[in-house]
Design an enzyme around this catalytic site. Structure first.
Site, PDB file in Angstrom:
ATOM      1  N   CYS A   1       0.838  -1.201   0.000  1.00 18.09           N
ATOM      2  CA  CYS A   1       0.000   0.000   0.000  1.00 18.09           C
ATOM      3  C   CYS A   1       0.873   1.251   0.000  1.00 18.09           C
ATOM      4  CB  CYS A   1      -0.922  -0.024   1.217  1.00 18.09           C
ATOM      5  SG  CYS A   1      -1.921   1.463   1.345  1.00 18.09           S
TER       6      CYS A   1
ATOM      7  N   CYS B   1      -0.537   4.123   2.117  1.00 17.22           N
ATOM      8  CA  CYS B   1      -0.398   3.972   3.568  1.00 17.22           C
ATOM      9  C   CYS B   1       1.057   4.180   3.997  1.00 17.22           C
ATOM     10  CB  CYS B   1      -0.805   2.576   4.032  1.00 17.22           C
ATOM     11  SG  CYS B   1      -2.214   1.879   3.219  1.00 17.22           S
ATOM     12  N   ASP B   2       1.995   3.613   3.263  1.00 14.79           N
ATOM     13  CA  ASP B   2       3.371   3.516   3.747  1.00 14.79           C
ATOM     14  C   ASP B   2       4.366   4.434   3.034  1.00 14.79           C
ATOM     15  OD1 ASP B   2       2.419   1.534   5.415  1.00 14.79           O
ATOM     16  OD2 ASP B   2       2.866  -0.071   4.003  1.00 14.79           O
TER      17      ASP B   2
END
Ligand code: NAP
Length: 302
Positions: A130, A133-134
């Site tokens: 992701c 997200c990261d």
């Protein structure tokens, strides 16, 4: 007893929740993690009609508000079992058992892994599925994205605004992504490495690099990277229903445009359903159709 239980809170589930609430059907959405599903992993959304440009998390938030606006309730519980008998169906979660007349399966799909050694152990320590997200953890670092579809190209473009260097590694000599994304990535500073697969992951405490192998020449090359973003498609989350409803060879639920599965009163909506185009808009459309069909079923058979 509920009229409808919707399993999954992605765009299909949230759209179904909104339609069901508006139709005044007693409805519960069960979601094990957070609302939005895979939308939460999408940075830019610019192909949802009526919304010129937004982010996946933003659209998830608005869809959630819309879903609960007409009274549909949402519970964050994991479903661990289903009984799909006529006329009362049971949905078993980690905290209880719900009875319902109909069920809408909207559990979506999850990221496919590469299957390289150490991939699992380095998940969260350099390996990610992701970028949204990261990505922030890799500011000014060197990263690679694997895949050639829309997700991989979007991820590479997104990361190119954060990271010092981005490689896009694809197993063929042609991207699968939409033309507009291909043009953008080829014009960007992302370095595309064609015809190559990741064959080894190097690490100390965290990821330090990868070995890639050219599939034509078999030549192996090492690249130093701190982040590896795997974007090689998804697999349907059908574990819960694999012995209940008919699945196709790829594991998606066999259901046509009416979203009706092989079990009466059980519908499939969104990415979990066999279909040609998996997009937020097609998932949302399935949500609407499945509620229409569920309501028809309740009125005539339940
Ligand atoms: P996808 O379209 O299935 O693409 C997966 C990519 O990964 C392909 O390029 C594939 O290579 C490659 N791949 C598969 N298995 C691999 C492996 N084991 N090793 C290396 N590479 C592998 O998946 P996606 O990009 O996640 O997109 C899924 C759906 O969502 C699509 O319908 C897409 O259009 C949609 N989507 C839309 C948007 C948007 O509109 N904003 C954003 C994201 C996704 P090959 O090409 O060689 O098969």
């Amino acid at each position: 007893m509920k009229d409808i239980i919707i399993i999954g809170g992605g765009p299909a589930g949230l759209s179904a929740a909104m339609y069901a609430g508006r139709a005044q059907l007693d409805t519960l959405v069960l979601e094990r993690q957070f609302q939005g599903g895979q939308m939460m992993n999408t940075n830019e959304v610019e192909n949802y009609p009526g919304i010129l440009e937004t982010t996946g998390p933003e659209l998830s938030g608005v869809m959630y508000e819309h879903a609960v606006k007409f009274g549909t309730k949402m519970a964050f519980e994991e479903v661990i079992g289903l009984e799909v008998d006529y006329p009362i169906k049971k949905v078993i979660t980690t905290t209880g058992v719900y009875e319902t007349k109909t069920i809408i399966l909207a559990m979506g799909a999850k990221p496919r892994q590469l299957g390289v050694e150490k991939e699992q152990e380095l998940w969260g320590r350099g390996v990610s599925y992701c970028a949204i997200c990261d990505g922030g953890f890799f500011r000014d670092k060197e990263v690679a994205v694997i895949g050639g579809g829309d997700t991989a190209v979007e991820d590479a473009l997104y990361l190119s605004r954060l990271a010092k260097k981005v490689y896009l590694i694809h197993r063929r000599d042609q991207l699968r992504a939409a033309q507009i994304l291909q043009q953008r990535v080829l014009a960007s500073n992302v370095e595309v490495i064609w015809d190559s697969k990741v064959t080894k992951l190097y690490s100390e405490q965290t990821l330090t690099g990868v070995e890639i192998t050219n599939i034509n020449t078999n030549e192996a090359t090492d690249i130093d990277i701190q982040g590896l973003f795997v974007a090689v498609g998804s697999i349907p989350a059908t574990g819960l229903v694999k012995d209940l409803v008919e699945l196709n060879e790829q594991g998606y639920i066999v259901a046509g445009e009416s979203c009706e599965t092989s079990i009466n009163g059980v519908f499939a909506a969104g990415d979990i359903r066999q279909k040609e185009l998996r997009q937020i808009i097609t998932a949302a459309a399935d949500g609407a159709i499945s509620v229409y069909q569920a309501e028809k079923y309740i009125l005539t058979r339940a």
